[in-house]
Design a protein around this motif. Structure first.
Motif, PDB file in Angstrom:
ATOM      1  N   LYS A  10      19.192  28.833  50.861  1.00 54.43           N
ATOM      2  CA  LYS A  10      18.934  29.875  49.856  1.00 54.43           C
ATOM      3  C   LYS A  10      20.251  30.538  49.501  1.00 54.43           C
ATOM      4  CE  LYS A  10      14.202  31.080  51.125  1.00 54.43           C
ATOM      5  NZ  LYS A  10      13.322  32.124  51.691  1.00 54.43           N
ATOM      6  N   PRO A  11      20.492  30.970  48.288  1.00 52.30           N
ATOM      7  CA  PRO A  11      19.546  30.808  47.166  1.00 52.30           C
ATOM      8  C   PRO A  11      19.561  29.370  46.606  1.00 52.30           C
ATOM      9  CG  PRO A  11      21.541  31.937  46.451  1.00 52.30           C
ATOM     10  CD  PRO A  11      21.696  31.715  47.925  1.00 52.30           C
ATOM     11  N   VAL A  12      18.369  28.833  46.428  1.00 51.47           N
ATOM     12  CA  VAL A  12      18.247  27.455  45.926  1.00 51.47           C
ATOM     13  C   VAL A  12      18.086  27.497  44.414  1.00 51.47           C
ATOM     14  CG1 VAL A  12      16.926  25.317  46.092  1.00 51.47           C
ATOM     15  CG2 VAL A  12      17.063  26.867  48.057  1.00 51.47           C
ATOM     16  N   LYS A  13      18.928  26.713  43.785  1.00 52.08           N
ATOM     17  CA  LYS A  13      18.856  26.678  42.307  1.00 52.08           C
ATOM     18  C   LYS A  13      17.770  25.693  41.896  1.00 52.08           C
ATOM     19  CE  LYS A  13      23.362  28.393  41.552  1.00 52.08           C
ATOM     20  NZ  LYS A  13      24.067  28.947  40.441  1.00 52.08           N
ATOM     21  N   ARG A  61      20.564  36.562  51.061  1.00 51.64           N
ATOM     22  CA  ARG A  61      20.163  35.253  50.546  1.00 51.64           C
ATOM     23  C   ARG A  61      18.755  35.295  49.969  1.00 51.64           C
ATOM     24  NH1 ARG A  61      22.290  30.957  54.938  1.00 51.64           N
ATOM     25  NH2 ARG A  61      24.441  30.913  54.234  1.00 51.64           N
ATOM     26  N   ALA A 107      17.269  30.457  54.877  1.00 51.27           N
ATOM     27  CA  ALA A 107      18.195  31.529  54.518  1.00 51.27           C
ATOM     28  C   ALA A 107      19.440  31.443  55.397  1.00 51.27           C
ATOM     29  CB  ALA A 107      17.526  32.887  54.666  1.00 51.27           C
ATOM     30  N   LEU A 108      19.401  30.527  56.334  1.00 51.68           N
ATOM     31  CA  LEU A 108      20.589  30.291  57.179  1.00 51.68           C
ATOM     32  C   LEU A 108      21.364  29.127  56.577  1.00 51.68           C
ATOM     33  CD1 LEU A 108      18.802  30.416  60.626  1.00 51.68           C
ATOM     34  CD2 LEU A 108      20.068  32.269  59.510  1.00 51.68           C
ATOM     35  N   SER A 109      22.585  28.921  57.088  1.00 52.17           N
ATOM     36  CA  SER A 109      23.353  27.760  56.643  1.00 52.17           C
ATOM     37  C   SER A 109      22.891  26.559  57.437  1.00 52.17           C
ATOM     38  CB  SER A 109      24.837  27.984  56.889  1.00 52.17           C
ATOM     39  OG  SER A 109      25.248  29.095  56.148  1.00 52.17           O
ATOM     40  N   GLU A 115       8.160  34.665  51.658  1.00 49.26           N
ATOM     41  CA  GLU A 115       8.456  35.478  50.472  1.00 49.26           C
ATOM     42  C   GLU A 115       7.482  35.059  49.366  1.00 49.26           C
ATOM     43  OE1 GLU A 115      11.579  37.338  49.510  1.00 49.26           O
ATOM     44  OE2 GLU A 115      11.975  37.659  51.652  1.00 49.26           O
ATOM     45  N   ASP A 171      23.795  26.368  61.021  1.00 47.45           N
ATOM     46  CA  ASP A 171      23.277  27.374  61.936  1.00 47.45           C
ATOM     47  C   ASP A 171      21.991  26.920  62.626  1.00 47.45           C
ATOM     48  OD1 ASP A 171      25.330  28.956  61.238  1.00 47.45           O
ATOM     49  OD2 ASP A 171      24.210  30.072  59.712  1.00 47.45           O
ATOM     50  N   GLN A 230      17.950  34.741  46.248  1.00 50.14           N
ATOM     51  CA  GLN A 230      16.952  33.738  45.862  1.00 50.14           C
ATOM     52  C   GLN A 230      16.006  34.324  44.801  1.00 50.14           C
ATOM     53  OE1 GLN A 230      16.189  30.232  47.346  1.00 50.14           O
ATOM     54  NE2 GLN A 230      15.639  30.487  45.189  1.00 50.14           N
ATOM     55  N   GLU A 270      15.894  32.033  36.409  1.00 53.91           N
ATOM     56  CA  GLU A 270      15.418  30.745  35.917  1.00 53.91           C
ATOM     57  C   GLU A 270      14.063  30.857  35.200  1.00 53.91           C
ATOM     58  OE1 GLU A 270      15.884  28.487  39.463  1.00 53.91           O
ATOM     59  OE2 GLU A 270      17.971  28.031  39.001  1.00 53.91           O
ATOM     60  N   VAL A 316       8.897  33.644  46.140  1.00 55.36           N
ATOM     61  CA  VAL A 316       9.481  32.316  46.294  1.00 55.36           C
ATOM     62  C   VAL A 316       8.376  31.268  46.346  1.00 55.36           C
ATOM     63  CG1 VAL A 316      10.896  30.879  47.818  1.00 55.36           C
ATOM     64  CG2 VAL A 316      11.445  33.304  47.501  1.00 55.36           C
TER      65      VAL A 316
END
Lengths: 125, 611
Positions: A105-108, B403, A84-86, A13, A89, B407, B414, A16
């Motif tokens: 994700k989503p990562v703060k 997700r 994007a997976l847990s 992405e 997973d 994101q 932010e 990202v």
């Protein structure tokens, strides 16, 4: 800045990729490699091996996790995985000890900077 | 008395005798005297006869053969001679005779005296008897004759067929009473019948179990007829034996087949119904009674359309007539799904196959019916399950894709935040966007969690540890509120093999629901008891709050996916809890909500899990 690392980052992405690269630079690190898939990442690392790898787990061509394992074949490559997976997973094996953090994700921003800080401490200790 | 008159008288009697008496010359063989019986039978006068010899009236004899015959009399080696021969009348007809011949003297000259018996009648009777005997011998029916005048009525005669049927030879049978054929099998109803009939002197017919010489059973269809003498006294019994073994065996086999067929009909799961050409029901099996709710009596003789709903009910006769007229098959031999109607009026899907049976005069239609209500239901459930699986997969993909989107929102928020430090309105708006994004993320995670396969990692742990960990995780919901967790447990050592992470989720979902549903002060009570069931020892956990409890609809539907009473919620919390507990081999259910004192009546959930 003594705590500056040479970092490779890979994500399919572009937004990202750009954002986290910017965050890393603002933290004083050198983003030596920006790759949008595993193959680009491996090719670039061949000539310029980074100190830290931050990569998305998935991605086209060679997935990030495969690239990470290839780079760690001889010497472990400290890595922060983003997915994007847990966490549950994706099956990490015991040999993936070089993985310092796994971020879903989503990562703060705070989570990301926190993980990078932990990695820096680990690598430069 | 005057001797000469006596002689005359004697001569007259000889003359009048119906026996024929011939006297002929011993040398010339010419007849000297023939009485009236002889003359009349031959149809000749004495003058005519005096010209003849015995050889002349015996068509089968010559002078030589006759001389040879009478030689023993001539030489005195034999006093009398008896032989059968034929005499020929004057009119050319012959009659059978038995000749008694002896040498005597007539008027002092040697002469032969022949006394003749006309044996035509006697031989005829003998002949008749011989023919009848032959007939009796050659018939297929066994014939046996018992002498009623002797003690125990012994058999005096049996024919070939009797020998064949019984396997005994005549010599083995003669002199015995017929009952020996029953061997030890004496307890037969037919024997009484025979005894009674013999007493009354009537004819009787019975079916007896008899045994052949080799011990094999044969069914004897026996006709016994008494033979009476002229005084009306029974002198003999004639028995006619017919071996019915083959026929009876065939009948038994047929009846066996019918019994078996009936058993099949009676135990078939399918309803089996037969109708005639006019659609009138002729038979139905028990399964049909059960399926349609009618008894046999209610259906037999009625039109089959009574088992169908409209519009088939009205159209069925037409279908049948159409088929009979055109031979065009709509259902016969094909089978299809149609709708049936029970006595209660309930309609149900059924699979019907019809076959046609052509008899000599008419035809029958046999319908086999299977109630597919359950099958349909199962099919629908399967479709539902498949749909849910597809939905689960789609959800997992959606969560994954979202997700990446989330994101990007996060990054945008932010990044924007870095540029609007001073601008409070924008900061608030960005926080609002981030909260909404977080909320969306949480919802996606919950749905994904429900749809994803459960891979449990079991470990031995104490359940108290698990729910306390879950309780800690609800910290953010309890801040600033009056909330108490009350544990009523026999021991902390509530050991159990569970996936800690998953089971914690069960408690967390229960706690979260309770915290949302109850107003302060909130009391959540956990009590644990040991139970012993035939299936093993279990822990029984009760988790109860002091809220308003569940109404009837909530009690019934609380575990349904997407059922929710909360303003915010996916309605998956309890469905997920149930899924996890059941994956552990346990159960979760809604409790009565009452504790001993009856003070509390909030929501209560009961978890039972193997120890």
């Amino acid at each position: 800045m003594c705590k500056s690392l040479r970092i490779a980052i890979a994500d399919d992405e572009p937004e990202v990729l750009e954002y986290f690269s910017g965050v890393l630079r603002s933290l004083g690190h050198q983003v030596v490699i920006q790759a949008s898939n595993g193959r680009e990442l491996l090719d670039a690392c061949r000539t310029d091996r980074p100190q830290l790898l931050i990569t998305d787990i998935g991605m086209d061509k060679i997935p990030g996790i495969e690239a990470m394992r290839a780079l760690s074949a001889n010497v472990p490559m400290p890595t922060i995985l983003i997915s994007a997976l847990s966490e549950g997973d994706e099956s990490l094996s015991e040999s993936d000890a070089q993985v310092l953090a796994f971020l879903s994700k989503p990562v703060k921003l705070a989570t990301f900077t926190g993980a990078v800080k932990v990695a820096v401490d680990h690598i430069l200790q | 008395m005057d001797p000469s008159s006596t002689e005359r008288e004697f001569g007259r009697i000889l003359e009048e005798s119906l026996n024929e008496i011939f006297i002929f010359d011993a040398v010339t063989l010419q007849f000297l005297q023939v009485n009236r019986g002889g003359r009349e039978n031959l149809g000749m006068t004495i003058q005519e006869l005096r010209e003849l010899t015995p050889v002349d009236i015996k068509p089968h004899m010559t002078r030589e053969s006759f001389e040879a015959l009478i030689q023993p009399l001539r030489n005195g080696s034999q006093e009398t001679l008896v032989f059968d021969t034929l005499h020929r009348r004057k009119n050319g007809s012959d009659y059978e005779v038995e000749v008694h011949l002896q040498l005597a003297s007539f008027h002092d000259l040697p002469a032969f005296v022949a006394t003749i018996l006309d044996t035509t009648k006697r031989n005829q009777v003998a002949n008749d008897l011989r023919v009848r005997n032959r007939a009796i011998e050659s018939v297929g029916v066994g014939v046996v004759i018992s002498d009623a005048s002797q003690h125990d009525m012994p058999i005096i005669y049996c024919n070939h067929a009797f020998e064949r049927i019984t396997g005994y030879g005549t010599q083995e049978v003669i002199g015995r009473n017929c009952r020996f054929l029953q061997q030890d099998d004496r307890d037969q109803e037919a024997r009484h019948t025979i005894r009674e009939t013999l007493h009354s002197g009537e004819e009787c017919r019975v079916l007896l179990r008899n045994y052949r010489k080799d011990g094999q059973l044969f069914w004897n269809d026996l006709l016994i007829s008494p033979v009476k003498n002229s005084a009306g006294v029974v002198t003999h019994y004639v028995g006619l034996c017919n071996d019915l073994t083959q026929r009876i065996r065939a009948e038994v086999e047929k009846s066996d087949r019918e019994t078996r067929l009936q058993a099949i009909l009676n135990t078939a799961v399918e309803a089996i119904i037969t109708i005639d050409e006019w659609g009138v029901c002729e038979s139905l099996n028990p399964a049909a009674e059960t399926m349609f709710g009618y008894s046999v009596k209610e259906v037999i003789g009625q039109n089959i359309s009574m088992l169908m709903p409209s519009p088939y009910r009205e159209e069925h006769d037409q279908y049948l007539q159409n088929y009979l007229r055109t031979g065009e098959k709509k259902i016969i031999g094909i089978g299809r799904e149609v709708v049936g109607r029970r006595k209660s009026g309930e309609e149900f899907p059924m699979e019907l196959s019809v076959s046609e049976v052509r008899l000599k005069e008419t035809r029958l239609f046999t319908g086999m019916v299977r109630d597919v209500t359950e099958l349909k239901h199962a099919q629908q459930q399967l479709i539902q399950a498949e749909r849910l699986t597809a939905l689960g997969e789609a959800t997992a993909r959606l969560a994954h894709e979202s997700r990446n989107s989330l994101q990007r929102i996060q990054i945008a928020v932010e990044t924007a935040r870095l540029h609007c430090d001073e601008h409070q309105l924008l900061v608030d708006q960005l926080n609002s966007i981030e909260n909404a994004s977080d909320r969306l993320h949480a919802l996606h995670e919950e749905v994904r969690n429900y749809a994803a396969p459960l891979n449990l990692e079991f470990e031995e742990t104490t359940l108290a540890k698990v729910w306390r960990s879950a309780w800690s995780a609800t910290q953010h919901l309890r801040q600033g509120r009056q909330v108490h967790l009350i544990e009523q447990i026999p021991t902390d050592q509530i050991y159990c093999r569970v996936d800690r992470f998953r089971f914690e989720q069960v408690f967390r979902n229960l706690f979260e629901n309770a915290l949302v549903a109850c107003s302060d002060p909130v009391e959540i009570a956990i009590s644990v008891t040991e139970t012993h069931t035939p299936l093993g020892d279990k822990w029984r956990l009760s988790i109860q709050d002091n809220g308003v409890g569940l109404d009837e609809q909530q009690r019934r539907r609380v575990f349904e996916p997407f059922f929710t009473t909360k303003a915010k919620g996916t309605g998956l919390g309890m469905a997920i809890a149930q899924r996890i507990v059941e994956a552990h081999g346990g159960t979760i259910s809604v409790g009565s909500g009452f504790l001993g004192s009856g003070q509390r009546n909030g929501a209560e959930f009961i978890i039972e899990i193997s120890r």
